[in-house]
Structure formats: structure tokens, C-alpha cells
Design a protein around this motif. Sequence first.
Motif, PDB file in Angstrom:
ATOM      1  N   ILE A   1       0.837  -1.206   0.000  1.00 20.88           N
ATOM      2  CA  ILE A   1       0.000   0.000   0.000  1.00 20.88           C
ATOM      3  C   ILE A   1       0.870   1.254   0.000  1.00 20.88           C
ATOM      4  N   ALA A   2       1.923   1.267   0.820  1.00 21.60           N
ATOM      5  CA  ALA A   2       2.800   2.434   0.898  1.00 21.60           C
ATOM      6  C   ALA A   2       3.499   2.696  -0.430  1.00 21.60           C
ATOM      7  N   LEU A   3       3.994   1.635  -1.064  1.00 19.54           N
ATOM      8  CA  LEU A   3       4.660   1.803  -2.359  1.00 19.54           C
ATOM      9  C   LEU A   3       3.686   2.281  -3.432  1.00 19.54           C
ATOM     10  N   HIS A   4       2.446   1.790  -3.375  1.00 15.29           N
ATOM     11  CA  HIS A   4       1.449   2.221  -4.361  1.00 15.29           C
ATOM     12  C   HIS A   4       1.159   3.708  -4.227  1.00 15.29           C
ATOM     13  N   PHE A   5       0.954   4.193  -2.991  1.00 17.02           N
ATOM     14  CA  PHE A   5       0.673   5.617  -2.788  1.00 17.02           C
ATOM     15  C   PHE A   5       1.885   6.479  -3.126  1.00 17.02           C
ATOM     16  N   TRP A   6       3.072   5.986  -2.797  1.00 12.12           N
ATOM     17  CA  TRP A   6       4.291   6.728  -3.135  1.00 12.12           C
ATOM     18  C   TRP A   6       4.413   6.872  -4.644  1.00 12.12           C
ATOM     19  N   LYS A   7       4.149   5.783  -5.357  1.00  5.40           N
ATOM     20  CA  LYS A   7       4.240   5.826  -6.813  1.00  5.40           C
ATOM     21  C   LYS A   7       3.193   6.751  -7.417  1.00  5.40           C
ATOM     22  N   GLN A   8       1.993   6.777  -6.839  1.00  3.02           N
ATOM     23  CA  GLN A   8       0.930   7.620  -7.374  1.00  3.02           C
ATOM     24  C   GLN A   8       1.169   9.098  -7.083  1.00  3.02           C
ATOM     25  N   LYS A   9       1.661   9.416  -5.908  1.00  5.07           N
ATOM     26  CA  LYS A   9       1.800  10.817  -5.486  1.00  5.07           C
ATOM     27  C   LYS A   9       3.138  11.430  -5.894  1.00  5.07           C
ATOM     28  N   HIS A  10       4.201  10.670  -5.836  1.00  9.10           N
ATOM     29  CA  HIS A  10       5.543  11.200  -6.120  1.00  9.10           C
ATOM     30  C   HIS A  10       6.274  10.204  -7.018  1.00  9.10           C
TER      31      HIS A  10
END
Length: 315
Positions: A58-67
Motif C-alpha cells: 500500500i505504501a509503495l502504491h501511494f508513493w508511486k501515485q503521489k511522487h
Amino acid sequence: RRVHGESQLQVMDSPVDATADADELRAQERYVSEHAGHESQHSAMFFILIFGMVFAQIALHFWKQKHYSSYQAVTLLGLWLFPFTISLYLGYWRMITVWSTFSVVTLWLMFQATRKPLHQTTPRRIYTWFSLFYRLSFIVGLVGYLLVMAEFFGLTHLITASHSLAQIGALLLFFGTYYGVLSRDAAELCTNRMAATMGMKTGKDDGLPSRRLNPNTCGICGLELDEGDAGERTFTLSCRHKYHEFCIRGWTIIGKKDVCPFCAERVNLRETFTNPWEAQSLFWANLLDAVRYLIVWNPFIVLAIQLVFYVFNLH
């Protein structure tokens, strides 16, 4: 001894047997006392492992989407250095030699991609290098996969009784997937640099392109479009913008851009490249994107979970 004509076996406990039984009993008691409560520890370790893997996803997915830029940069850095560090520590000189050769040429091309003004031959030179590695990685990975499958089904024993072919196959499969992922990520970084320098668009949010597109020249390399028998093949996207087939293939498949460089209209890669080789290239590209997580982030996640086990004294 013989009693009433019958043979009887008289078994008597010697002092050595009694001592061995006592030592075994003490060892069992010590094992039970040392592992008391380990069932609950194993349950806790299992839940920590599952939670850590899910949370990391989940953290990697949000990181990839936002930054996405920072995510891509850190991923490329880890992808570049992590396997090399392990190889250097273990003394895998074959890997170190190939890695050093690839890194020297790639870093030089990445430097060329940042020059202003950008030399006219730089895009084609970059896509030629990464296209070569992309195709080579596909062939090497395919041969390695076939050797591993042949070992799995027992076909390699028709040639040799040892497992050397399986080891070679596993090595080729790793080389193919690793350098395939690394070359595509490096090509994407070079593409972003060149697009910013040349005023091309890599997405809808890039605003208007900063230059005009001459209909008689390729918008990527800047060379003339010649559709004659002696000229290079051209390709027209659904937005009616023309490019050299080699250039637009490098932009989309190798550089991982699924938009027109000039107008940023979405390019359906499966409908655009329909011949069998390009279909295999798209499948290989999707596979490499999935493998990136296993090569870069999965080892770090496992190390982090192991650190949690160590801190809470879970064995």
C-alpha cells in the motif's frame, strides 16, 4: 542361555544405557523448556509478516501515485546498486564485469541526454543501445527459462546427469530479467531528460509543447521522414503525427511512454504494434515491470521484517 530346551534372550540394562537414556531425557526437557511459548511467537511472526507485506504494498502504491519521480529515482538507484553490492561481497566477478560494462556505457548516455542543446543523434543513439539490451535480455531470459523448465520436467537428464544446465538456466534467467528491468528504467530516465530539453510531452499535465512539429521531420530525432524505398520506415499514430518507426518504438516500448510526444494523446500499444515480435516485446515489458518489485523492494521489506523480529526477540 538354554532353559528347558528353549532359547531365551535375557536383556539387562547396562550402566552405559542408563546414562544415555538420562541424557536424552534431559535434552528433551531442555528443548521443551527453551521452546515453551514458541507457538504463540510463531503466530505473532506470521501476522507481522503478512501485515508488513500488505502495508509495504500500500505504501509503495501511494508513493508511486503521489511522487512518481522520487519513487522511480529511488527504485532505479536500488535496482542499480543492490545486486552489485551483493555480488561484490560474494565475489561474483561475472556479474561485476557485465554490470560495470553496462554501467559505464549507460551513464555516458544518460550524461548525453542531459546536454543542452541536445545533439541530433543522441535520441537514436540512446534508443539503439537500450533496444539492443532489451532484445538481448528477452533472448537470454527465454533461454534461461527453457533450461529451467527442461530441468523441471527431467529433460536435461537426457544430456547430462548433473544439474549444471539448470544452474546455467537460472543464471541466464536472472541476467535477462535484471538487465531488462534496469535498461528500461534507465531508458525512461533518459527519455524524460530528452523530452524536457526538446520540448516534448510525456503526459497530459505537461502543458503545451514548446516547439512546432514539422510534418516532414521526425518529432523525436529531428531527421527527415523519407518513405521511399531507400528511406527508413515511418509510423503514423492515431493522432496523425508521424515518426520514424524505430524512434516511436523506442519512445513507447523502451522509454515506457504511452502518449504521443507532441500532443500527448494516449497510444494503445497493443493496437499500434500488432506484429508477433512487438506483441512479445509488450509481454516482456509488462513482465519486467512486475519483476522490478521482487528485485528491488522485496529484499528490503524482508530485511525490515527481520529487524522487527530481532527487536522483539522473536525467533
